[in-house]
Design an enzyme around this catalytic site. Structure first.
Site, PDB file in Angstrom:
ATOM      1  CE  LYS A  13      -2.056  -1.103   3.902  1.00 24.29           C
ATOM      2  NZ  LYS A  13      -1.376  -2.383   4.221  1.00 24.29           N
ATOM      3  NE  ARG A  88      -4.701  -1.402  10.091  1.00 25.50           N
ATOM      4  CZ  ARG A  88      -3.687  -0.908   9.388  1.00 25.50           C
ATOM      5  NH1 ARG A  88      -3.774   0.261   8.815  1.00 25.50           N
ATOM      6  NH2 ARG A  88      -2.604  -1.610   9.227  1.00 25.50           N
ATOM      7  NE  ARG A 133       5.903  -0.303  10.179  1.00 25.76           N
ATOM      8  CZ  ARG A 133       4.875  -0.351   9.350  1.00 25.76           C
ATOM      9  NH1 ARG A 133       4.980   0.221   8.160  1.00 25.76           N
ATOM     10  NH2 ARG A 133       3.765  -0.958   9.676  1.00 25.76           N
TER      11      ARG A 133
END
Ligand code: AP5
Ligand code: MG
Length: 192
Positions: A13, A88, A133
């Site tokens: 995305k 979501r 991350r």
């Protein structure tokens, strides 16, 4: 162009939104990026979100809606947007409908990037090494994938049932996937 980009963690995305933003000249609104910026800034909201994100769980709907309303109050969203990471769950899908309804700016396409789970895991593992991350650890990734199946897949089903979903194959080179998305969102040509 008003685009909602859906797909599991690692489906591409963010990568594709970065390219689409240049191509379409509309802002890329990533709720994950907005939250990471709050965490980095050490704001109250960031402190609330940090641990939840690190576990791979969803931050509260109320926080997300506040952030989104704030972002959509900026003028640069008037000509369109690429929304990445929202909605979501079904409550967020309803909230998005209500927000865009108020702005008289319904989305044009909800595009789902589809990828097999092994590939998602492999891509995120690659990024974990490169970028570290906080939520790319194996445990958090497992949780993110579970949350996706339990909470976000129903949003995809909902858009499908309402004829609002466009599925794009997310497997292939960055260029191949980008071209597929552009084809999927190209305006329908008049026959004749
Ligand atoms: P968020 O930041 O939205 O993360 P995510 O959805 O889990 O997905 P990623 O950003 O990991 O994947 P992506 O699909 O963007 O793929 P990418 O392009 O990076 O959310 C993070 C957290 O914030 C959530 O877990 C939650 O806690 C919170 N949050 C965010 N939104 C929320 C909401 N609405 N409600 C509640 N909480 C929320 O690609 C991944 C990797 O693959 C990269 O290394 C990339 O280089 C590589 N790659 C991409 N495409 C290809 C390709 N075609 N071939 C090979 N490699 C590729
Ligand atoms: Mg992303």
């Amino acid at each position: 162009m008003r685009l909602v980009l859906l797909g599991a963690p690692g489906s591409g995305k963010g990568t594709q939104a970065t390219r689409l933003k240049e191509h379409l000249q509309v802002p890329h609104i990533s709720t994950g990026d907005l939250l990471r910026a709050e965490v980095a800034a050490g704001s109250k909201l960031g402190l609330e979100a940090k641990e939840v994100m690190a576990r791979g769980e969803l931050v509260s709907d109320a926080i997300l809606l506040g952030m989104l309303e704030d972002r959509f109050s900026r003028d640069d969203t008037r000509n369109g947007f690429i929304l990445d990471g929202y909605p979501r769950n079904l409550a967020q899908a309803d909230a998005l409908d209500a927000l865009l309804g108020r702005l008289k700016a319904p989305f044009d396409f909800a595009v789902q990037l589809e990828c097999p789970t092994e590939m998602l895991v492999e891509r995120i593992a690659g990024r974990a090494k490169a970028e570290g991350r906080a939520d790319d650890s194996p445990d958090a990734v497992r949780k993110r994938l579970e949350v996706y199946t339990a909470s976000t897949a129903p949003v995809i089903d909902y858009y499908r049932q309402h004829g609002q979903l466009t599925v794009v194959d997310g497997v292939g080179s960055l260029d191949e996937v980008f071209t597929r998305i552009l084809e999927a969102i190209a305006p329908v040509k008049e026959v004749g």
